[in-house]
Design a protein around this motif. Sequence first.
Motif, PDB file in Angstrom:
ATOM      1  N   CYS A 148      -5.098   7.331   2.086  1.00 31.64           N
ATOM      2  CA  CYS A 148      -6.431   7.806   1.716  1.00 31.64           C
ATOM      3  C   CYS A 148      -7.412   7.710   2.882  1.00 31.64           C
ATOM      4  CB  CYS A 148      -6.958   7.019   0.528  1.00 31.64           C
ATOM      5  SG  CYS A 148      -7.296   5.286   0.898  1.00 31.64           S
ATOM      6  N   CYS A 155     -10.053   1.120   0.473  1.00 29.54           N
ATOM      7  CA  CYS A 155      -8.797   1.231  -0.254  1.00 29.54           C
ATOM      8  C   CYS A 155      -8.346  -0.128  -0.775  1.00 29.54           C
ATOM      9  CB  CYS A 155      -7.725   1.812   0.656  1.00 29.54           C
ATOM     10  SG  CYS A 155      -6.136   1.933  -0.147  1.00 29.54           S
ATOM     11  N   ALA A 178      -5.459  -0.024  -2.769  1.00 27.83           N
ATOM     12  CA  ALA A 178      -4.017   0.194  -2.904  1.00 27.83           C
ATOM     13  C   ALA A 178      -3.382  -0.134  -1.551  1.00 27.83           C
ATOM     14  CB  ALA A 178      -3.763   1.636  -3.301  1.00 27.83           C
ATOM     15  N   CYS A 207      -2.317   1.811   0.954  1.00 30.23           N
ATOM     16  CA  CYS A 207      -2.209   2.911   1.899  1.00 30.23           C
ATOM     17  C   CYS A 207      -2.101   2.374   3.322  1.00 30.23           C
ATOM     18  CB  CYS A 207      -3.441   3.807   1.813  1.00 30.23           C
ATOM     19  SG  CYS A 207      -3.609   4.633   0.238  1.00 30.23           S
ATOM     20  N   ASN A 236      -3.472   2.889   6.290  1.00 30.20           N
ATOM     21  CA  ASN A 236      -4.603   3.624   6.844  1.00 30.20           C
ATOM     22  C   ASN A 236      -4.788   3.295   8.321  1.00 30.20           C
ATOM     23  OD1 ASN A 236      -5.307   4.969   4.496  1.00 30.20           O
ATOM     24  ND2 ASN A 236      -6.408   3.182   3.716  1.00 30.20           N
ATOM     25  N   HIS A 239      -8.698   6.780  -7.067  1.00 33.23           N
ATOM     26  CA  HIS A 239      -7.884   5.948  -6.184  1.00 33.23           C
ATOM     27  C   HIS A 239      -8.690   4.749  -5.681  1.00 33.23           C
ATOM     28  CE1 HIS A 239      -4.900   4.921  -3.134  1.00 33.23           C
ATOM     29  NE2 HIS A 239      -5.863   4.907  -2.229  1.00 33.23           N
TER      30      HIS A 239
HETATM   31 ZN   LIG Z   1      -5.762   4.151  -0.381  1.00 39.39          ZN
END
Ligand SMILES: [Zn+2]
Length: 1048
Positions: A32, A37, A39, A41, A43, A151
């Motif tokens: 994302c 975030c 979650a 991810c 990133n 999300h």
């Molecule tokens: Zn994320």
Amino acid sequence: MIKTEKHLRLKTGTGRTVRVVREHYLRDDVSCNSRLCMADCTNEGPGLLPKDVTHYVVPDCQVTRDYLEILEFPEIRGVLFTGTAVHSMQHQGGRRAYNRLRTLLRDPRQECAVFANEFQQYAYCPREHGETLEKWQSRSTYKAAEWYYNHLAGQIPVVVLSEDPQIQEEYGPMTPGVFVVNMGEYLNNFWPDLQPAQDIYESLVAGLQEKGKSTGSKEYRDYLPVEVVEAGIKSGRYLRGNFQVNKHRAQQEAFVRMASSSGGKDVELHTDVIVVGMALRNRAVHGDTVAVELLPRSEWRGRSTAITENTEGVSSETEEESNSVMPTGKVVAVMQRNWRDYVCSFAEDEETQGQKKNPGKVLVIPYDYRIPKIRISTRQADQLKDHRIVVRLDSWEADSQYPNGHFVRSLGRSGDLETETAALLVENSISVAPFSEGQVKELPTNTEESPWVMQPEEVARRRDLRHTHLIFSIDPVGCEDVDDTLSIRKLPNGHLELGVHIADVTYFVSPNSLTDLEAKARATTVYLADRRYDMLPSILSADLCSLLGGVDRYAMSVLWELDNNYEVLDVWYGRTIIKSAYKMFYEAAQAVHDRRPEEELIQSIPELHGLDTDTARNRLEQIRWAVDSLMDIADHLRAGRLREGGLELEGVEVQVQLGDSKEIEKLVPKQPLAVHETVAECMIFANHWVAKRIAEAFPNYALLRHHPLPRQEHFESLVECAKAQGFSVDTSSNKALAESLDKCVNKDDPVVNKLLRTLATQAMSNAQYFSTGSLPRDQYFHYGLALDLYTHFTSPIRRYADVIVHRLLLAAIGVEDERSAGVVKNQELEELSQHINNRNRAAQHAQRASTELFQTLYFKDKDPEDECCMADAVIFSLRANGVLLFVPKYGVKGPLYLKDKDGLVVHVEKDGAVSYTSGTLNRKQFEVVAQSTKGSTSFRLFQHLTVRMSLQKSRAHPQTLTFTLVAAKPYKPDLERVKGESSAPARTDVVKEVKSSSADTSASQSSDTTAAMGSEFPELLCEYGQSRSCDTLYGLMEGFREMSLAEA
Ligand SMILES: [Zn+2]
């Protein structure tokens, strides 16, 4: 993973549309790219959305294409581009716009990100049967925004931007927390105070409304299709090059400069191609990359040899062409637009320009003569009538006489010092925004509460020179940012060891940190006549990286072991810790060398104050030995270079510019001291040896600096001019040139040698940075310095090239840490070199323009009868309708017309009186003869004239100085001055006077406060202010040397 199919319509280069089907894999682990975030991810930047904003913005495809410029505002953070929007930009937005989007996304300072929505299992929506592309794009965008909001668990509202009212209606109420508004509403609600964005928005809307309104009648020919042009370039039918408009004949004459490697079959074309008139120019704008087709030889033309007055669109009647014709062509396609921001003004009579029949549409006149008038839509024309404004070009259709653009912002009232300074920065694409908060946070502090200290692990890794080496700096009076220090000592084996120690900037500036990115973007510190814009924040430039006396500092050192003949036996490079013992000024160092009386010397070196006589005397003895040894070594090195043909050139203009610089003026020595050259030579030596080391380690991607051979034809005016004085100049090699210039001395007229050296300087090419992988080995050399390898290592505080070179050197000597990881491969390095070259050129242009600005402001309110408007001028070039003059007193050059606007020719009586009468001009080898009914007057090269200087006012363009002939004889008062002292003092007065008389308070504020705050101010400034202290004189001298080689 889910496999689906995606149907794409792609446009080919010819404009044909093809359909392709791509397999398309959907995943549930698409990052994302948000710092919020929760979650898992993965990133990883460069672009990540920030935490500290009130909302995220998701522009749909149309908004991305039409309003990218607004999304680029640094204030507007947290912009999320969907993959859908990026694709639409790529396929529908054009290459230029797509590249801008990519640049935006790659810049971590902007804090915007991409979300690959089309690969996200739950965000992706396939296009439905019969659904228009636009509808599908809007739906995808909304779906992506919705997914994104969920999300992030609803932590932050998401605002979708769409201009489609149906979309707003349909999707707006769907999910609380996801809003749909158009750009206008968005700006009104979220950024009511961001006026510049509002202005651009209005201007863009107006422009968009005009789009597609075709008049039907073609003003220009259509461009050839891309593949036809490319095939034509390969076959040699068309030539590719950079389009350059002649500033002095902007309407008539342009040249296409061939790329050095035109690619394809080598077309051996050594000259430019001339393009005559606007029609054949076919909408090419100065700076564009174009393809040209040559006209038949019978239609070839010569370049104009007359000097022209560039008064808005009117050219003078003198149309004399050079006898030698040159390849002449027409533009068949623009390969790449290289448009920038343009400073413009409204025409005085803009009402008559069709505002009645076409409301809101106005023609504006660019500041730069070479740029055509631009049509913009604005409702602010009345309020901004007297302002300079910034305009961007959008398009130039074949049916439009002028290009279309839009208003960006106002710079303020025309003629004010601040407006004019802002204008010259914009014209050179120099951005001088204050350093960002993020960047400042990244840097160490050094205050009383939290002083900076060296890290023990770092100390352990470095060679500690604090107790073994006597290190000192020699700088101009008042200098606070010390880039470089020197050391010299006797080794146990009797050899000498010379050391150059440079500020270790790369220790503090990691690759790709915000500070690094900002420094890279700036590439250099910019010096204007009255101010400067630093490349690095002052905590580094004036403090932690500055090699001040008596404090521990990290350095990058080069140490040479020299034998008794000063030949290098060994060299060591590496990271060190130093503590400079003396921060000496040039004058003091020179005085030590000159054996001035002891008390005087002790007085001039603060570190010796308060010591008992014996200690002071001993220390002085040490210093004297060091200075003498350095001077001796430097003399030897320099003699070696000069034997090889190193050039000493005259850079009158540049010297003058430096003299103008407020911080610098007091530093420029009244008389050059030998010790200046000593320091400069040591730095050249260090640069040379570092170049050797990195070129050896990285034969394909080291950053070096070369100075190419000058083109012989550029020496023509030098050779001609010298001939007029009976000298012959040999330009066959740098050595021959240097030697013959030394002989061009006219005992009765010191200006002669100066002027010839200036002409030689102008014939030179620019010194340039390059990557070793991009040039053949035999082009690495530095012509001006007569060195086979050269680079810049010694000023990392104010030049980004040196930062790169430091990283390369660290990698070369095997210092493996994350800070040397900034080494990049050839192609990237070559692009970076070009960027730095380009920024340097811009900085030089801006500096010159700033000086010229002060000159014009100086003459603005002067009575033409005032003594200071009278000057001695020397003829240095002949033209069909006049001569070019050089005024030593002010260091300016300009034309003197011998034929006036009515075609009357100048006549000078026996008593020197000047009149104009009918007659003809006759240009000969060394003179222009004005033949009139009253008799004949000749104007010879190097002849001294008395002229009156005055300001030629211009509304839209830079104001210029004009010369009027007062008498055809030298101006006595100036000649006396030349004989006495250098001409510099008169020039620093220019800045002072302009500054003090400037009505604009903000401009003079800085200097006023400096005076008002008294003696503590330098300290205060050091702590709180942007560094305003001086540069090292070596830097000045080298800058002078380098710049004197540079002439646009
Ligand atoms: Zn994320």
